[in-house]
Scaffold this motif. Structure first.
Motif, short mmCIF file in Angstrom:
data_model
loop_
_atom_site.label_atom_id
_atom_site.label_comp_id
_atom_site.label_asym_id
_atom_site.label_seq_id
_atom_site.Cartn_x
_atom_site.Cartn_y
_atom_site.Cartn_z
N ALA A 118 0.82 -1.21 0.00
CA ALA A 118 0.00 0.00 0.00
C ALA A 118 0.86 1.27 0.00
N TYR A 119 2.00 1.22 0.66
CA TYR A 119 2.92 2.37 0.75
C TYR A 119 4.33 1.88 0.50
N PRO A 120 5.27 2.77 0.17
CA PRO A 120 6.64 2.35 -0.13
C PRO A 120 7.43 1.99 1.13
N SER A 121 7.09 0.86 1.72
CA SER A 121 7.74 0.40 2.94
C SER A 121 7.54 -1.10 3.08
N THR A 122 8.55 -1.79 3.58
CA THR A 122 8.44 -3.24 3.79
C THR A 122 7.48 -3.59 4.92
N TRP A 147 11.56 2.37 -4.47
CA TRP A 147 10.17 1.95 -4.59
C TRP A 147 9.50 2.63 -5.78
N GLN A 148 8.72 1.86 -6.55
CA GLN A 148 8.00 2.37 -7.70
C GLN A 148 6.51 2.08 -7.52
N LYS A 149 5.67 3.08 -7.77
CA LYS A 149 4.22 2.84 -7.73
C LYS A 149 3.83 2.24 -9.08
N VAL A 150 3.02 1.17 -9.02
CA VAL A 150 2.63 0.45 -10.23
C VAL A 150 1.14 0.11 -10.20
N ARG A 151 0.64 -0.27 -11.38
CA ARG A 151 -0.71 -0.82 -11.49
C ARG A 151 -0.59 -2.17 -12.16
N VAL A 152 -1.27 -3.16 -11.58
CA VAL A 152 -1.28 -4.51 -12.15
C VAL A 152 -2.63 -5.15 -11.85
N ASP A 155 -5.05 -3.45 -9.51
CA ASP A 155 -4.55 -3.03 -8.20
C ASP A 155 -3.43 -2.01 -8.39
N GLU A 156 -3.35 -1.04 -7.48
CA GLU A 156 -2.24 -0.09 -7.46
C GLU A 156 -1.51 -0.23 -6.15
N GLY A 157 -0.19 -0.11 -6.21
CA GLY A 157 0.61 -0.21 -5.01
C GLY A 157 2.08 0.00 -5.33
#
Length: 167
Positions: A118-122, A147-152, A155-157
Motif C-alpha cells: 500500500a505504501y513504499p515500505s516493507t 520503490w516504484q508505484k505500479v498498477r497490475v 490493483d495499485e501499489g
C-alpha cells in the motif's frame, strides 16, 4: 502484528499523508492515461471550464488520482482532459502520463511472490501478491527511493524496482 510493527506502519502512513507530494517531471501526451502529480497530498488539482486559472472549477482531483485522459491539443500550458465523469482544463505541470511500457516481475524465485504494498515500505500492508512470472505491470509516475508505484490487474501499489524488468 507486533506493537513495534504497528507503530512503524502508523508512522509511515502519517509521514506519507502529511508531507506534500514530491515534484515530478511531467510528460503529457494526447490520448494517453495520466495521473495527478505535483500537488500536495492535502490539496486538490482544480479542473477548470476554460484554459485559464480564473476559469470556473468543474472538478477537483486528488494527488495520485489516475485515469485522466488528455483529449486534445494544449492551449499554452493548459490541456483539455476528462476522467470519464468530468471534463475541463488543467495546467500540464500537474499531470503526468502513465508509462506505456509494461514490466514483468524479475529476480523472484519460482516458489515465492513479490508483495505489492500500500505504501513504499516493507512494513506496509500487502495489497496483492505478484507471481514470479507476472507481466503487464504499468509504472505510475511516482517513485520513492527504490520503490516504484505500479498498477497490475486493477490493483495499485508499491514494489521495489529491483524486482521489475521491461517486457
Amino acid at each position: 502484528m507486533s506493537r513495534l510493527t504497528l507503530l512503524a506502519c502508523l508512522a509511515a502512513t502519517a509521514l506519507l499523508t502529511a508531507l506534500p507530494a514530491a515534484a515530478v517531471d511531467t510528460f503529457v501526451v494526447e490520448g494517453e492515461e495520466h495521473c495527478v502529480v505535483n500537488v500536495a497530498s492535502w490539496d486538490r488539482l482544480n479542473v477548470r471550464d476554460e484554459p485559464v486559472s480564473r476559469g470556473d472549477i468543474v472538478a477537483r482531483w486528488r494527488y495520485g488520482e489516475c485515469g485522466i485522459v488528455v483529449t486534445g491539443a494544449p492551449e499554452g500550458n493548459w490541456y483539455p482532459v476528462e476522467d470519464g465523469h468530468d471534463a475541463g482544463w488543467v495546467n500540464g505541470k500537474f499531470i503526468s502520463m502513465v508509462s506505456p511500457a509494461l514490466y514483468c516481475v524479475s529476480g523472484v524465485d519460482d516458489d515465492d511472490v513479490l508483495n505489492l504494498r500500500a505504501y513504499p515500505s516493507t512494513v506496509s500492508r500487502i495489497v496483492a501478491e505478484l507471481d514470479p512470472d507476472q507481466c503487464d505491470i504499468a509504472f505510475l509516475p511516482y517513485a520513492v527511493g527504490s520503490w516504484q508505484k505500479v498498477r497490475v490487474d486493477g490493483d495499485e501499489g508499491w514494489v521495489n524496482r529491483r524486482y521489475l524488468s521491461g517486457e
